[in-house]
Design a protein around this motif. Structure first.
Motif, PDB file in Angstrom:
ATOM      1  N   VAL B 375      20.140 107.998 -84.916  1.00  0.00           N
ATOM      2  CA  VAL B 375      20.966 107.842 -84.135  1.00  0.00           C
ATOM      3  C   VAL B 375      21.698 106.568 -83.970  1.00  0.00           C
ATOM      4  CG1 VAL B 375      21.455 108.177 -81.656  1.00  0.00           C
ATOM      5  CG2 VAL B 375      20.012 109.542 -82.754  1.00  0.00           C
ATOM      6  N   GLU B 377      23.669 102.919 -83.603  1.00  0.00           N
ATOM      7  CA  GLU B 377      23.799 101.869 -82.476  1.00  0.00           C
ATOM      8  C   GLU B 377      25.509 102.348 -82.101  1.00  0.00           C
ATOM      9  OE1 GLU B 377      23.697  97.872 -83.287  1.00  0.00           O
ATOM     10  OE2 GLU B 377      24.056  98.306 -85.520  1.00  0.00           O
ATOM     11  N   ARG B 379      28.163 104.250 -81.392  1.00  0.00           N
ATOM     12  CA  ARG B 379      28.107 105.715 -80.861  1.00  0.00           C
ATOM     13  C   ARG B 379      29.384 106.172 -81.060  1.00  0.00           C
ATOM     14  NH1 ARG B 379      25.494 104.215 -76.215  1.00  0.00           N
ATOM     15  NH2 ARG B 379      27.187 103.340 -75.292  1.00  0.00           N
ATOM     16  N   GLN B 443      25.771 109.136 -74.962  1.00  0.00           N
ATOM     17  CA  GLN B 443      24.405 108.826 -75.548  1.00  0.00           C
ATOM     18  C   GLN B 443      23.991 110.064 -75.554  1.00  0.00           C
ATOM     19  OE1 GLN B 443      23.673 107.272 -78.010  1.00  0.00           O
ATOM     20  NE2 GLN B 443      22.401 105.748 -77.547  1.00  0.00           N
ATOM     21  N   LEU B 447      22.281 112.620 -78.657  1.00  0.00           N
ATOM     22  CA  LEU B 447      20.855 112.887 -78.885  1.00  0.00           C
ATOM     23  C   LEU B 447      20.805 114.362 -78.662  1.00  0.00           C
ATOM     24  CD1 LEU B 447      19.209 110.396 -76.095  1.00  0.00           C
ATOM     25  CD2 LEU B 447      18.924 110.509 -78.619  1.00  0.00           C
ATOM     26  N   THR B 450      21.639 115.322 -82.179  1.00  0.00           N
ATOM     27  CA  THR B 450      20.782 115.044 -83.339  1.00  0.00           C
ATOM     28  C   THR B 450      19.548 115.950 -83.053  1.00  0.00           C
ATOM     29  OG1 THR B 450      21.177 112.702 -82.740  1.00  0.00           O
ATOM     30  CG2 THR B 450      19.266 113.214 -84.042  1.00  0.00           C
ATOM     31  N   LEU B 460      16.275 105.614 -83.401  1.00  0.00           N
ATOM     32  CA  LEU B 460      16.976 105.310 -82.339  1.00  0.00           C
ATOM     33  C   LEU B 460      17.387 103.723 -82.641  1.00  0.00           C
ATOM     34  CD1 LEU B 460      15.120 106.927 -79.420  1.00  0.00           C
ATOM     35  CD2 LEU B 460      17.278 107.990 -80.567  1.00  0.00           C
ATOM     36  N   PRO B 463      19.596 102.415 -78.453  1.00  0.00           N
ATOM     37  CA  PRO B 463      20.115 103.659 -77.731  1.00  0.00           C
ATOM     38  C   PRO B 463      20.484 103.387 -76.457  1.00  0.00           C
ATOM     39  CG  PRO B 463      17.750 103.443 -77.835  1.00  0.00           C
ATOM     40  CD  PRO B 463      18.174 102.370 -78.633  1.00  0.00           C
ATOM     41  N   ALA B 479      13.034 109.804 -74.404  1.00  0.00           N
ATOM     42  CA  ALA B 479      12.519 109.302 -75.727  1.00  0.00           C
ATOM     43  C   ALA B 479      10.942 109.777 -75.650  1.00  0.00           C
ATOM     44  CB  ALA B 479      12.778 107.982 -75.956  1.00  0.00           C
ATOM     45  N   ILE B 489       9.058 108.545 -83.162  1.00  0.00           N
ATOM     46  CA  ILE B 489      10.404 107.735 -82.923  1.00  0.00           C
ATOM     47  C   ILE B 489      10.120 106.459 -83.467  1.00  0.00           C
ATOM     48  CG2 ILE B 489      11.514 107.209 -81.086  1.00  0.00           C
ATOM     49  CD1 ILE B 489      11.043 109.723 -79.675  1.00  0.00           C
ATOM     50  N   LEU B 491      12.188 102.853 -82.393  1.00  0.00           N
ATOM     51  CA  LEU B 491      13.172 102.418 -81.576  1.00  0.00           C
ATOM     52  C   LEU B 491      13.589 100.944 -82.035  1.00  0.00           C
ATOM     53  CD1 LEU B 491      14.348 102.328 -78.392  1.00  0.00           C
ATOM     54  CD2 LEU B 491      12.135 101.331 -77.851  1.00  0.00           C
TER      55      LEU B 491
END
Lengths: 326, 553
Positions: B375, B377, B379, B443, B447, B450, B460, B463, B479, B489, B491
């Motif tokens: 995902v 940064e 968007r 956002q 998600l 995804t 992410l 996010p 999350a 995950i 981050l």
């Protein structure tokens, strides 16, 4: 509040604008000349619009995906020339039969597919802008056909002409064959573009190629195929065009690329990609040939000004599109 | 270790600590210095005022009767959640939009701006979030764009460059007037925007989330500049989501919520908690979900000696099922590049094992097919088709599964509804084009999109960038929920409180290398910053689990 209300209603109007334009033109034509709405004339207009229309369907895929193809006119000329040469050659042993014509049609499809593939691969694998690649192939095909014709005309052998003739001049259920082909291509194109995953990917790529790439879409493959689809459309247009005159020269298909692009744009597809639809393109193509027909049948504006009126319509269409953006 | 949930007060202390550690205390030196340029002697007048401003979009009222006075020489922060109407109000104040009702006053007189040029004429200038500069032109050409200096009919490039140089020197930036704007960093571009505004005699400068794209150091530079502008009498209106920054720079704060003005108060009367409460309209509960103990789960992804030439050098780490692995580091430490390398977006070498089996991803598509979702940064640039509606966006990754090859509107509609409820996407209109959604909702759409490939690993990248505090909290809980369901995950974040509040383990990078991998019990901001700045590093490659820690090779 009224402004907001008007704004909300306008987009529909804009989407329908080309259709409205066509309807107005038909009403105008019908009032100016009694022959305009005869079956004969309608068939005539639609048959003439089918070449550009079929190519424009393919062009819609390419333009929505954010590309452009300037080579279609000269590609059509080149395929016509090659097709005629191949048929003439095959006729020697086989005689003037349908088999020969079928060989010609097959060759045409293979050539269209190959030409589209070359454009597509140069753009995606070669990472060259579509405008430049197709500007290059435009020149190449145009000069190749001139070379093949030795500066003159390549003519289909006379016995073959009479065999092949019905493909353009013949009818099925009293509708000329080119119109059937046009309708079929339009319906197929519509289904693929609007109802399949491939079509959705075309929109996604035209809307934002980077997002598409990050969204696990095989971008290069989808783009390459859009040019192949266009190449096949060019080939189909050529197949029904060749029996019309039975010859090809350096002047065959001149400026078809611009007419096809114009049909797409008039139909509401924006040149930057990401939106548009097939039915708009169909309306655009029919509209363009109707203009010529109306000018032909009436004497208000000289038919020599056909190009000028078409140009005006294109600019008007884009002006309307521009309005829908902000 | 301090509990990782103490909201914004904790965050503020943290930011101050970071700044101290990173840059010493001299960041404000020179803040008192006056701009040598023009000072406007309009102290008695209110340079800009909104009176009873309302605005409708398509019959829906998004601003209700908002009145604010902006005083000369003040920094006025506008805060509010996404969709609170901040940007709409700013566009009205700067002439980009007309109010449906109410009036804008300049110097006490009503001003009906026909367009933004009319507002600029009166000294009210908006600096956009997405900056409005011509990349291919030089800095000086941009500053003078539309008001070029001429000698006779010809451009006077030399005079423009000289004047641009003077303006930039006043702003104390080292940007050269001859530099091509496209080659500048975001922060330098902002300086160019400000110089451009100064040349147009800005008396009210409106900045829409200017620090969103800046590093801490760049933010400090910007704040120094804002203080200098302020002392020369310029009013700065400043939209931000970052409350510690608001506390640091603003004199007064206006809070908007759901298009209504909630309060305008002096900053001295508010702390960050109070601001957050005003924004959200309710007491904010814990910002971060409680930390789960991650059992010794199998290793999903094992990265060994991974190198992205020019960015990342011999990085190794492992990712377990059900954990949130933080990736901390300053901007430029190679965090994003590491993962772009992993996904085949940059040339890279090294070993990547998925469940113990060596793999190599050539494209994001390759990775997605094997259950790795990224995902971005960015968007708008990489995540969403902003010109399209929510439905095709959400179903895009699902098409391989659901459309073979024909699309089904019914299935897509189901995906839209499922995604909207799973990720709590609240919009008035589910047919909305994505660009009209708030950042938080966008956002959530990313998600939801995804999750369509049912990934095992979710990366992410920043996010919560540009997202308001309420939605941030939702994203944190989402999350954690995904991790608890067994996803692994990663981050990546520049916000330390977020990393520390959410991650179970943190990989810290500095200049393309891993300086340490911190387990939960060592997660403090102090510690992370020390590793991130290279003050401390674990010389031996830390915690290098055997590839077969849990998964069978």
């Amino acid at each position: 509040m009224t402004v907001a209300a008007v704004r909300r209603r306008l987009p529909n109007l804009r989407a329908l604008a080309p259709l409205l334009g066509l309807v107005l033109l038909v009403i105008l034509g019908a009032n100016l000349n009694d022959n305009f709405l005869t079956t004969n004339n309608i068939n005539n207009v639609l048959t003439r619009s089918s070449f550009i229309g079929i190519i424009a369907v393919g062009m819609t895929f390419v333009i929505i995906s954010g590309g452009i193809d300037l080579s279609v006119g000269s590609m059509a000329a080149f395929i016509s020339g090659m097709m005629i040469l191949i048929m003439n050659a095959v006729m020697e042993p086989l005689g003037a039969t349908w088999t020969v014509v079928l060989v010609g049609i097959g060759a045409s499809l293979v050539l269209g597919l190959a030409a589209g593939l070359i454009n597509g691969l140069l753009i995606t694998r070669g990472k060259i802008e579509a405008f430049i690649v197709t500007l290059g192939t435009l020149g190449i095909y145009r000069s190749l056909v001139t070379f093949l014709a030795n500066g003159g005309t390549i003519s289909l052998a006379l016995p073959l002409r009479s065999v092949y003739r019905p493909v353009y001049y013949g009818t099925f259920l009293s509708v000329p064959w080119p119109i059937w082909v046009f309708a079929l291509v339009a319906i197929l194109g519509s289904i693929v573009l609007h109802k399949t995953r491939y079509g959705r990917y075309i929109y996604a790529i035209g809307s934002n190629e980077t997002v598409a790439r990050y969204s696990a879409i095989p971008v290069d493959w989808v783009k390459t195929w859009s040019y192949v689809i266009l190449g096949l459309c060019v080939s189909l247009a050529t197949i029904i065009y060749v029996p019309r005159l039975g010859s090809a020269s350096g002047a065959t298909g001149l400026l078809w690329e611009l007419e096809a692009i114009a049909a797409v744009i008039i139909g509401g597809t924006s040149l930057r990609g990401g939106n548009g639809h097939i039915w708009g393109t169909i309306v655009g193509a029919v509209l363009l040939s109707t203009i010529g027909n109306v000018l032909n049948l009436t004497s208000i504006i000289s038919e020599y000004l056909n190009g000028a009126v078409q140009g005006l319509i294109i600019i008007l269409a884009v002006l309307l599109q521009r309005g829908s953006r902000k | 270790m301090p509990a990782p949930g103490h909201g914004s007060r904790y965050m503020r202390t943290a930011v101050i600590v970071c700044k101290y550690i990173l840059f010493g205390s001299g960041a404000d030196a020179g803040a008192n210095a006056l701009l040598s340029g023009v000072t406007h002697m309009t102290e008695k007048l209110v340079p800009l005022e909104a009176r009873g401003i309302s605005r409708d979009f398509d019959g829906v009222r998004v601003l209700h009767d908002v009145s604010i006075e902006f005083l000369p020489g003040e920094v006025h922060a506008i805060i509010g959640e996404n969709g609170a109407g901040k940007s709409t109000l700013m566009k009205i104040l700067s002439g980009y939009l007309a109010p449906t009702a109410g009036e804008v006053f300049v110097d006490g007189r009503p001003a009906r701006f026909a367009d933004s040029a009319a507002a600029e004429e009166r000294g009210v200038i908006l600096i956009h979030q997405e900056m409005n500069l011509a990349d291919d032109l030089s800095v000086s050409a941009n500053i003078f764009l539309g008001s070029e200096l001429r000698r006779g009919p010809l451009l006077d490039d030399r005079a423009m460059e000289r004047r641009a140089g003077e303006l930039l020197a006043e702003l104390r930036t080292k940007v050269s007037p001859k530099a091509r704007v496209g080659s500048l960093t975001v922060s330098d571009r902002q300086m160019v925007e400000i110089a451009k505004a100064m040349w147009r005699n800005a008396r009210v400068l409106i900045m829409d989330e200017p620090t969103d794209v800046l590093t801490n150091r760049e933010t400090d530079i910007l704040f120094g500049l804002i203080r200098r502008l302020k002392s020369s009498g310029v009013t700065v209106i400043f939209i931000s989501h970052k409350l510690p920054e608001v506390k640091e720079i603003a004199d007064r704060v206006t809070v908007l919520r759901d298009g209504r003005l909630i309060a305008t108060q002096a900053i001295t009367d508010l702390d960050e908690d109070a601001m957050a409460t005003l924004m959200v309209g309710r007491e904010l509960s814990e910002m971060y979900p409680p930390k789960r103990l991650v059992p010794d789960a199998e290793v999903v992804l094992q990265v060994e000696d991974f190198t992205v030439p020019g960015w990342v050098e011999n990085v190794s780490f492992s990712l377990h099922r059900g954990e949130i692995l933080g990736l901390a580091g300053l901007v430029g430490s190679g965090r994003t590049e590491l993962f772009e390398g992993l996904l085949g977006l940059r040339p890279a070498r090294g070993t990547v094992r998925l469940h113990g089996k060596a793999v190599r991803f050539r494209t994001p598509r390759d990775a997605a097919r094997q259950g790795i979702a990224y995902v971005s940064e960015d968007r708008k640039g990489k995540g969403l088709l902003v010109d399209m509606r929510m439905k095709p966006n959400m179903s895009l990754l699902a098409l391989e599964r659901i459309a073979r090859p024909f699309l089904s509107d019914r299935v897509e509609q189901k995906i839209l509804e499922q995604g909207s409820s799973d990720f709590d996407i609240r919009t008035a209109n589910r047919n909305a084009v994505v660009s009209t959604l708030s950042g938080g909702n966008q956002q959530k759409v990313v998600l939801a999109k995804t999750m369509q490939i049912d990934p095992e690993v979710i990366i992410l990248d920043e996010p919560t960038r540009g997202i308001d505090i309420g939605t941030k909290r939702e994203i944190y809980f989402l999350a954690e929920r995904l991790a608890a369901q067994g996803k692994a995950i990663v981050l990546i974040s520049s916000e330390l409180p977020e990393i520390i509040g959410l991650a179970h383990r943190v990989v810290v990078m500095q200049s393309g290398e891993v300086t340490g991998i911190l387990p939960a019990d060592r997660l403090t901001e102090d510690e992370v910053v020390r590793y991130a700045t290279g003050l401390r590093r674990d010389t031996e490659q830390p915690q290098r689990e055997a590839p077969a820690a849990g998964g069978a090779p």
